[in-house]
Write a protein that holds these residues in place. Structure first.
Motif, PDB file in Angstrom:
ATOM      1  N   TYR A   1       0.891  -1.178   0.000  1.00 32.07           N
ATOM      2  CA  TYR A   1       0.000   0.000   0.000  1.00 32.07           C
ATOM      3  C   TYR A   1       0.920   1.216   0.000  1.00 32.07           C
TER       4      TYR A   1
ATOM      5  N   PHE B   1       1.163   5.553  -0.882  1.00 27.37           N
ATOM      6  CA  PHE B   1       0.762   6.827  -1.485  1.00 27.37           C
ATOM      7  C   PHE B   1       1.935   7.782  -1.440  1.00 27.37           C
TER       8      PHE B   1
ATOM      9  N   PHE C   1       2.180  11.958  -2.477  1.00 28.58           N
ATOM     10  CA  PHE C   1       1.539  13.110  -3.134  1.00 28.58           C
ATOM     11  C   PHE C   1       2.130  14.434  -2.691  1.00 28.58           C
TER      12      PHE C   1
ATOM     13  N   PHE D   1      -3.203  21.692  -0.773  1.00 30.97           N
ATOM     14  CA  PHE D   1      -4.401  20.849  -0.885  1.00 30.97           C
ATOM     15  C   PHE D   1      -5.172  20.941   0.434  1.00 30.97           C
TER      16      PHE D   1
ATOM     17  N   GLN E   1     -16.049  -1.462  -1.696  1.00 30.70           N
ATOM     18  CA  GLN E   1     -17.063  -0.420  -1.885  1.00 30.70           C
ATOM     19  C   GLN E   1     -16.757   0.461  -3.089  1.00 30.70           C
TER      20      GLN E   1
ATOM     21  N   ALA F   1     -13.944   1.937  -3.968  1.00 32.74           N
ATOM     22  CA  ALA F   1     -12.845   2.903  -3.869  1.00 32.74           C
ATOM     23  C   ALA F   1     -11.557   2.209  -4.308  1.00 32.74           C
TER      24      ALA F   1
ATOM     25  N   PRO G   1     -14.156   6.201   2.204  1.00 30.09           N
ATOM     26  CA  PRO G   1     -12.933   6.507   1.449  1.00 30.09           C
ATOM     27  C   PRO G   1     -13.329   7.160   0.121  1.00 30.09           C
TER      28      PRO G   1
ATOM     29  N   LYS H   1      -6.274  12.541  -1.247  1.00 31.46           N
ATOM     30  CA  LYS H   1      -5.108  12.697  -0.357  1.00 31.46           C
ATOM     31  C   LYS H   1      -5.519  12.546   1.106  1.00 31.46           C
ATOM     32  N   GLY H   2      -6.620  13.201   1.477  1.00 31.66           N
ATOM     33  CA  GLY H   2      -7.106  13.060   2.854  1.00 31.66           C
ATOM     34  C   GLY H   2      -7.561  11.633   3.131  1.00 31.66           C
ATOM     35  N   SER H   3      -8.145  11.009   2.116  1.00 29.96           N
ATOM     36  CA  SER H   3      -8.593   9.619   2.245  1.00 29.96           C
ATOM     37  C   SER H   3      -7.390   8.711   2.518  1.00 29.96           C
ATOM     38  N   ALA H   4      -6.301   8.968   1.830  1.00 28.54           N
ATOM     39  CA  ALA H   4      -5.073   8.185   2.027  1.00 28.54           C
ATOM     40  C   ALA H   4      -4.505   8.407   3.431  1.00 28.54           C
ATOM     41  N   ILE H   5      -4.543   9.637   3.916  1.00 29.28           N
ATOM     42  CA  ILE H   5      -4.034   9.905   5.271  1.00 29.28           C
ATOM     43  C   ILE H   5      -4.926   9.233   6.311  1.00 29.28           C
TER      44      ILE H   5
END
Lengths: 345, 345
Positions: A176, A178, A180, A227, A302, A304, B151, B231-235
């Protein structure tokens, strides 16, 4: 019809490494740069692939990075902090020297940090995150950049696009991951809009007077925005503090002062934090890696997406089918190989 | 005219502590809860002040937290991880037991983590961040919550509002501190819109079918959205991994399964990472604390704000003038003190 050429990953690596050796980089620097550039190309992440060779060579030619630097592992026995001085070379070579020590230290203490100082930072953070997850560790990586982002409520560039990256190891499949920018968009995306003559979406940038703008020229003369409003601005500031000031290296405004341009690879430091899920979860119910899969399944079920999946699909394809470059790209590689630093302006 | 009553910070503390002692909490639990509640009220952070007493008492009455728990410091000598088992009590008491050991360990190793397990989490993270900065350390604090956030790209609650908090120590003044939900809005803000009969701003939530909604009722039956999109979803996902799964404690969906409601304080773990700027910057040019002030000045000079400044101004005022409560609030405190757990439904 455009001609194309398909190479194995190993063949592209050899070619890119040869370019950097020809340009005067030593084996540490050339190998480390070639590995991340080929990783970008392999993952169909073109903005971090062979396109980046020219910027690296320009930075060498401008004298802003030492092509023959040998990274130095500093003595930090007994500490949870591992320090590598890049001695003016690229971060990537210093990272490669530091990561085995980081892994050993995190294995022993449960948690450790790798600090890279005095480096020219090159390209994305995900190859470094993946090196950490490759050791069975969770990793958090961050660094400053150039001052191109205004803090929320401000009107001038101060923060960098300060990337924030994280990885969690998964068994028998890619981690996993990320990675950014803490700005709404990467600077390159604004440049692409400018070249295409397209307006920017609302909320990406402000002009030199601090007013919102959708004009890419005005945005490049003004500042990008963080962001997520004040939350992203706070995270960007945290990265200046932890991965600039705390590690005794340059902040984004200091990087811009030092280089005088955003067209060369930036000179600063980098912070990598590695955590051992085994050590953290020891004595607790359940297996951390198996439990993480339950979470990932619930996300995917779901509808995502997990981040980086597009990259991993491209990687699998490249491993099977090789990497296909256009004739123009192949000619550019040949030109770099033939002329070294003279191939760049 | 509403009658008001002004108390010193110490007097309010005594009153709140007495309420918790009367309700059957032991001295560890009562003192730790009273300290964070009074800190909230002192900083004019009403949503984390005495308003929270009732929720804490309801959680005790529901049998979902052990009022007489004695936190246990686990043996982790030689590790960078300090572990405290809250033994079913509130996180705050466990944190108070762990933080001196965390500070000692971070001082020695440069970097250390405090893991709190088996706790009922109570209220904001900034009091804990400030305890870390009070030791001259930079701190990063995070924890899961209940599954109320979808998410990005999904359509059902899965992640929590997962707070993310950070602090940097400053000399002779309050620290740089942020503490925010990784959802666009806190769940309480949606509830406030519902009570006021107001529509939500766009982008806060989706309904039970996964479609965007501005109706607070539909949002509460659906899911909130992460801040800053993917980005917030990843955090938020990272926080589930690090401060839930990695530390061997519950994730947000597991918390909701366990409690069956979002009206009680959540049961899970918490992760605190402490870093020594002195150790990280040792041998590097410049003083990290002085350099941070240059960054803060540059933020403020362009009209942007540092986070938490409103709280610190209110704190200074409370320290001078005391804390003013309404007659209704005073009566509520009296009722809690007289009736203990019988004062809550």
């Amino acid at each position: 019809m455009t001609q194309t050429c398909t190479l194995t990953i190993a063949a592209l690596y050899e070619r890119v490494e040869a370019i950097f050796l020809k340009a005067g980089l030593n084996a540490f620097q050339a190998g480390a740069l070639a590995r991340v550039i080929v990783a970008g190309e392999r993952d169909a992440c073109k903005s971090h692939g062979i396109y980046r060779i020219e910027g690296a060579l320009r930075t060498v030619r401008a004298g802003k990075v030492k092509p023959d630097a040998v990274p130095e592992l500093l003595p930090t026995e007994g500490s949870a902090i591992v320090k590598v001085n890049a001695r003016g070379g690229f971060a990537n070579a210093a990272f490669e020297v530091g990561v085995p020590v980081l892994a050993e230290r995190a294995g022993k203490l449960g948690l450790a940090a790798l600090v890279i100082n005095d480096c020219t930072h090159f390209s994305a953070l995900w190859p470094e995150v993946e090196a950490v997850t490759g050791e069975g560790l969770a990793g958090l990586v961050m660094c400053p950049s150039y001052a191109t982002v205004a803090p929320t409520g401000g009107n001038k560039p101060l923060l960098g696009t300060n990337p924030f990256a994280f990885g969690w190891p998964r068994e028998n499949q890619p981690p996993y991951v990320f990675d950014f920018a803490t700005s709404v968009a990467a600077r390159g995306e604004i440049e692409l809009h400018r070249r295409a003559g397209k307006q920017l979406p609302e909320g990406w940038a402000i002009d030199a007077n601090g007013n919102p703008t959708t004009d890419p020229e005005a945005a490049l003369a003004g500042a990008m925005l963080p962001f997520g409003g004040h939350k992203g601005s706070a995270i960007g500031t945290m990265i200046e503090l932890l991965a600039g000031i705390m590690i005794g290296d340059l902040t984004s405004p200091e990087v811009l002062d030092y280089l005088g341009t955003t067209t060369l690879a930036p000179f600063h430091g980098e912070l990598i934090i590695a955590m051992s899920p085994e050590a953290f979860s020891a004595g607790r119910p359940g297996n951390a890696f198996a439990r993480a899969e339950v979470l990932f399944d619930a996300i995917v079920d779901q509808g995502a997406r997990l981040p980086s999946q597009r990259r991993f699909l491209a990687r699998a394809k490249s491993e099977t089918d090789g990497i296909t470059l256009t004739a123009t790209e192949m000619e550019q590689l040949d030109r770099f190989l033939a002329h070294g630093l003279d191939a760049v302006g």
